[in-house]
Scaffold this active site. Sequence first.
Site, PDB file in Angstrom:
ATOM      1  N   HIS A 188     -13.283 -31.798  13.377  1.00  0.00           N
ATOM      2  CA  HIS A 188     -13.312 -30.344  13.231  1.00  0.00           C
ATOM      3  C   HIS A 188     -13.056 -29.994  11.769  1.00  0.00           C
ATOM      4  O   HIS A 188     -12.402 -30.751  11.038  1.00  0.00           O
ATOM      5  CB  HIS A 188     -12.237 -29.702  14.103  1.00  0.00           C
ATOM      6  CG  HIS A 188     -12.533 -29.776  15.572  1.00  0.00           C
ATOM      7  ND1 HIS A 188     -11.904 -28.957  16.479  1.00  0.00           N
ATOM      8  CD2 HIS A 188     -13.387 -30.545  16.287  1.00  0.00           C
ATOM      9  CE1 HIS A 188     -12.356 -29.227  17.692  1.00  0.00           C
ATOM     10  NE2 HIS A 188     -13.254 -30.204  17.598  1.00  0.00           N
ATOM     11  N   GLU A 200     -11.035 -27.952  10.379  1.00  0.00           N
ATOM     12  CA  GLU A 200      -9.618 -27.888  10.007  1.00  0.00           C
ATOM     13  C   GLU A 200      -9.041 -29.284   9.766  1.00  0.00           C
ATOM     14  O   GLU A 200      -8.303 -29.500   8.800  1.00  0.00           O
ATOM     15  CB  GLU A 200      -8.792 -27.205  11.104  1.00  0.00           C
ATOM     16  CG  GLU A 200      -9.214 -25.782  11.401  1.00  0.00           C
ATOM     17  CD  GLU A 200     -10.185 -25.673  12.578  1.00  0.00           C
ATOM     18  OE1 GLU A 200     -10.047 -24.716  13.348  1.00  0.00           O
ATOM     19  OE2 GLU A 200     -11.079 -26.539  12.714  1.00  0.00           O
ATOM     20  N   CYS A 252      -8.548 -24.614  17.645  1.00  0.00           N
ATOM     21  CA  CYS A 252      -8.355 -25.135  18.991  1.00  0.00           C
ATOM     22  C   CYS A 252      -6.946 -25.733  19.087  1.00  0.00           C
ATOM     23  O   CYS A 252      -6.245 -25.848  18.078  1.00  0.00           O
ATOM     24  CB  CYS A 252      -9.420 -26.201  19.286  1.00  0.00           C
ATOM     25  SG  CYS A 252      -9.145 -27.767  18.406  1.00  0.00           S
ATOM     26  N   CYS A 254      -6.370 -28.687  16.591  1.00  0.00           N
ATOM     27  CA  CYS A 254      -6.232 -28.254  15.199  1.00  0.00           C
ATOM     28  C   CYS A 254      -4.943 -27.467  14.987  1.00  0.00           C
ATOM     29  O   CYS A 254      -4.290 -27.607  13.950  1.00  0.00           O
ATOM     30  CB  CYS A 254      -7.452 -27.444  14.788  1.00  0.00           C
ATOM     31  SG  CYS A 254      -8.962 -28.442  14.744  1.00  0.00           S
TER      32      CYS A 254
END
Length: 154
Positions: free
Chosen positions: A57, A59, A87, A90
């Site tokens: 992801h 992040e 999410c 993260c």
Amino acid sequence: MVQTEPQYADYMDLALKEARLAAAAGETPVGAVIIHKGRVIGQAHNQVELLKDPTAHAEIIAITQAAAALGNWRLEGASLYVTKEPCPMCAGAIVHARIGTLVYGVADPQRGGAVSRFKICADPNLNHQPAILAGICEDECRALLQDFFKNRRE
């Protein structure tokens, strides 16, 4: 020094550029930028499909870059700008990295891990809670996600 509203939008624009790169690559259009003492120390977009990695992801990749840039896994005093609410995975990384401020564009009421659904970044039982600022460039962040998924369905 307290950031002014235009600076928030300027940094979110950098995250939006990353999100557009993700969309162009067929990835969910999320972009992230980490700022520390006025400079970019991490920037990334989702690369789950490219890397065949569920943890790739924006992040997480930006946090890894930022830690390398500072030579420390503790990112105290850093601000993470991300186009969509993180999410749970993260959000957990944000807490563990001790990021000082989380700034995001659009909330994710169904799966948001920061505050909307799971409230990981606001959990007083955890060792750190970043300051949170939501809704920066919200319309543009939302439109990017909606357009991506609309085009995907067609």
